[in-house]
Design an enzyme around this catalytic site. Structure first.
Site, short mmCIF file in Angstrom:
data_model
loop_
_atom_site.label_atom_id
_atom_site.label_comp_id
_atom_site.label_asym_id
_atom_site.label_seq_id
_atom_site.Cartn_x
_atom_site.Cartn_y
_atom_site.Cartn_z
N GLN A 17 23.88 -50.45 32.91
CA GLN A 17 25.35 -50.35 32.28
C GLN A 17 25.70 -49.22 31.24
OE1 GLN A 17 27.63 -53.22 28.75
NE2 GLN A 17 25.79 -54.09 29.75
N LEU A 72 21.82 -42.18 48.86
CA LEU A 72 20.73 -40.96 49.16
C LEU A 72 19.23 -41.22 48.41
CD1 LEU A 72 21.55 -37.96 49.84
CD2 LEU A 72 21.75 -37.49 47.65
N THR A 74 16.62 -39.81 47.35
CA THR A 74 16.43 -38.33 46.77
C THR A 74 14.87 -38.14 46.82
OG1 THR A 74 16.44 -39.33 44.55
CG2 THR A 74 18.53 -38.23 45.34
N GLU A 140 19.29 -53.19 26.55
CA GLU A 140 20.24 -53.53 25.54
C GLU A 140 19.57 -54.07 24.23
OE1 GLU A 140 23.95 -53.35 25.17
OE2 GLU A 140 23.19 -53.99 23.28
N ASP A 169 24.08 -50.40 24.97
CA ASP A 169 24.41 -50.07 26.60
C ASP A 169 25.81 -49.37 26.58
OD1 ASP A 169 22.12 -51.06 27.71
OD2 ASP A 169 23.02 -52.65 28.45
N GLY A 248 32.66 -54.25 4.48
CA GLY A 248 33.38 -53.53 3.78
C GLY A 248 33.39 -53.63 2.56
N GLY A 249 34.64 -53.63 1.90
CA GLY A 249 34.60 -53.47 0.39
C GLY A 249 35.21 -55.10 0.01
N GLN A 273 41.02 -59.60 0.80
CA GLN A 273 41.51 -58.22 0.47
C GLN A 273 41.71 -58.11 -1.02
OE1 GLN A 273 44.48 -56.37 2.69
NE2 GLN A 273 43.46 -54.19 2.59
N1 COA Z 1 16.45 -42.12 45.65
C1 COA Z 1 15.24 -42.22 45.43
N2 COA Z 1 14.36 -42.69 44.16
C2 COA Z 1 15.48 -43.32 43.21
C3 COA Z 1 16.75 -43.16 43.43
C4 COA Z 1 17.29 -42.89 44.67
N3 COA Z 1 18.42 -42.69 45.08
N4 COA Z 1 17.30 -43.68 42.05
C5 COA Z 1 16.47 -43.72 41.60
N5 COA Z 1 15.18 -43.53 42.01
C6 COA Z 1 13.67 -43.80 41.36
C7 COA Z 1 13.48 -42.89 40.23
O1 COA Z 1 13.16 -41.50 40.77
C8 COA Z 1 12.32 -43.51 39.82
O2 COA Z 1 11.08 -43.23 40.44
P1 COA Z 1 9.79 -42.86 39.96
O3 COA Z 1 9.54 -43.82 38.58
O4 COA Z 1 8.68 -43.06 40.83
O5 COA Z 1 9.77 -41.46 39.19
C9 COA Z 1 12.52 -45.06 39.83
O6 COA Z 1 13.66 -45.17 40.99
C10 COA Z 1 12.74 -45.88 39.10
O7 COA Z 1 13.60 -45.44 38.01
P2 COA Z 1 13.89 -46.04 36.57
O8 COA Z 1 15.06 -45.57 35.80
O9 COA Z 1 12.39 -45.89 35.60
O10 COA Z 1 13.70 -47.70 36.78
P3 COA Z 1 13.29 -49.24 36.11
O11 COA Z 1 13.95 -50.12 36.88
O12 COA Z 1 11.90 -48.95 36.09
O13 COA Z 1 14.09 -48.97 34.56
C11 COA Z 1 15.50 -48.87 32.77
C12 COA Z 1 15.02 -49.45 34.39
C13 COA Z 1 16.94 -49.23 32.63
C14 COA Z 1 14.54 -49.60 31.91
C15 COA Z 1 15.15 -47.39 32.82
O14 COA Z 1 16.02 -46.72 33.80
C16 COA Z 1 15.60 -46.74 31.45
O15 COA Z 1 14.90 -47.02 30.43
N6 COA Z 1 16.43 -45.92 31.35
C17 COA Z 1 17.05 -45.40 30.05
C18 COA Z 1 17.52 -46.22 29.18
C19 COA Z 1 18.88 -47.06 29.89
O16 COA Z 1 19.73 -46.47 30.16
N7 COA Z 1 18.56 -48.46 29.77
C20 COA Z 1 19.40 -49.36 30.36
C21 COA Z 1 20.71 -49.47 29.91
S1 COA Z 1 21.82 -50.39 30.66
#
Ligand code: COA
Length: 416
Positions: A17, A72, A74, A140, A169, A248-249, A273
């Site tokens: 999010q 993609l 990556t 969140e 978020d 607030g106040g 108020q």
């Molecule tokens: N192709 C290949 N790999 C991809 C990719 C793609 N298109 N997109 C993502 N990935 C990989 C990442 O490189 C990562 O790999 P690695 O851990 O092996 O290096 C992996 O997917 C997972 O990424 P991550 O973001 O750590 O996912 P998660 O599901 O474990 O964690 C969150 C999710 C949200 C907890 C974490 O992303 C986070 O803390 N983000 C920052 C704070 C945040 O935005 N929180 C959520 C708010 S809604």
């Protein structure tokens, strides 16, 4: 009508999010937002809490309108090559991966700058860089607890409570959007890109500013005059949870209206108020309170505040929340009905202003979403459906100069 951000190309490497809320906002305002997703699965929210089998979940569709989707991988050489090309030709990259994920993928800030010195890299993390918790992954409610919202929300005799509003978020996403626009403006002047970072903890704390105000007042005075604990209750040395008290106040509270016994939302928020005291007395049929020294000033009223609310509730007992507000608005008293999601979804004014919009989606059909809360006199905002997974992959690859054969080979290798 042209859009303010037309010509700005954004690599949307976001999920869940916080990041998607930021890039959706920029897409509404005209940026070309290319959402980069893992082939086969995409953003995890496409599958979360689905209400229609095989169709993207509302969680995804409501945060990813007006974007294009490019799949993609990556972590493959081909995927990295495509991402490099994208970086060379884009203005902004937004990401909210867990700490270190971008570096592990081979796209450190130094590498990104090497590819494009004008790039703005915008990141959301749970905690800011260098913070003693900066290795943590955050969602969140974790952020609401870390940012001071939970310790100050709820009832004094209950546990810390999180808000339904996405303070960690979407709020962080909005902060990041301001950061991106600021960096774009600075780039206009300097010609240089930069890193923009928002932590969820910081963004929550920014919205809890008045609670830090209260901590300092409490440290100095030992009490907080606008909290329900004053003057009859006890204060410790930390800001307490104040229930529905006004922050607030001026004091305020959620008050029962006609039908509250059967309707969970038959309430209004009523604010006392200071300068509205005389109109309040007139509105609720207590004109004698206007000059009564026990009620005349805010300080005199505070010991009686619950009795005053009880008196107002007696007045409200035969009025619906809408009838009550229609009367109180004539007296210029700050108040509003407590509105349910069902009522908000059907609200005529919100539909007319484009804050609640009905959007067409290729698989779901029509769905409701929250449109831009910011309105412009010189820009129309049209909210379009979110993209299907990989819907624009071939289109984006062709724009990057890839031939049909190369695109077919990348599909074959599962790189896209
Ligand atoms: N192709 C290949 N790999 C991809 C990719 C793609 N298109 N997109 C993502 N990935 C990989 C990442 O490189 C990562 O790999 P690695 O851990 O092996 O290096 C992996 O997917 C997972 O990424 P991550 O973001 O750590 O996912 P998660 O599901 O474990 O964690 C969150 C999710 C949200 C907890 C974490 O992303 C986070 O803390 N983000 C920052 C704070 C945040 O935005 N929180 C959520 C708010 S809604």
């Amino acid at each position: 009508m042209t859009k303010a951000l037309e010509g700005i190309k954004i690599i949307d490497f976001t999920h869940v999010q916080a990041g998607p809320a930021c890039t959706q906002l920029l897409a509404w305002y005209g940026a070309d937002v290319i959402k980069v997703e893992r082939p086969g699965s995409g953003d995890v929210t496409r599958n979360q809490l689905r209400d229609i089998p095989d169709a993207d979940a509302l969680y995804f569709t409501m945060l990813n309108s007006n974007k294009r989707s490019l799949t993609l991988n990556t972590k493959t050489p081909e995927g990295k090559e495509v991402l490099e090309k994208l970086i060379r030709t884009s203005d902004v990259m937004v990401e909210n991966f867990g700490p270190g994920a971008l570096d592990r993928m081979g796209f450190s800030w130094d590498r990104i700058l090497e590819l494009n010195p004008k790039m703005i890299l915008a990141s959301v993390k749970g905690f800011s860089e260098g913070h003693h918790y900066d290795d943590l992954k955050v969602y969140e409610n974790v952020a609401q607890c870390a940012g001071g919202a939970a310790s100050t929300t709820g009832w004094w005799d209950g546990p810390p409570t999180v808000s339904a509003a996405a303070l960690g978020d979407s709020n962080t996403g909005m902060h990041l959007a301001i950061g991106i626009l600021t960096a774009l403006r600075q780039r206009d002047v300097t010609g240089k890109g930069q890193k923009v970072a928002c932590s969820m903890q910081d963004s929550v704390l920014n919205l809890c500013r008045v609670k830090l105000r209260d901590q300092q007042r409490l440290d100095r005075l030992g009490y907080l005059e606008e909290y329900p604990q004053y003057p009859h209750g006890e204060f410790s040395d930390v800001v307490p949870r104040g229930g529905n008290a006004g922050g607030g106040g001026q004091p305020g509270w959620v008050l029962k209206c006609k039908g509250w016994e059967n309707d969970d939302n038959a309430y209004i928020y009523f604010t006392i108020q200071g300068h509205a005291w005389a109109p309040i007395c007139d509105a609720i049929g207590k004109p004698e309170w206007k000059e009564d020294p026990e009620y005349k000033t805010a300080a005199a009223r505070q010991p009686h505040i619950e009795e005053i609310y009880a008196e107002i509730e007696k007045w409200l007992a035969d009025k619906t929340k809408f009838e009550a507000v229609d009367i109180l608005r004539k007296f210029d008293i700050p108040c509003a009905p407590v509105l349910s999601m069902k009522e908000l979804a059907a609200d005529k004014s919100l539909r007319e202003s484009g804050t609640i919009v009905e959007v067409a989606h290729k698989k779901r059909g029509k769905y409701l979403t929250v449109g831009s809360p910011i309105k412009f006199s010189e820009m129309d905002i049209e909210v379009t459906g979110s993209p299907l997974l990989g819907e624009h992959t071939d289109e984006v690859l062709a724009e990057l100069g890839y031939s049909d054969d190369r695109i077919a080979a990348m599909h074959e290798a599962d790189a896209v």
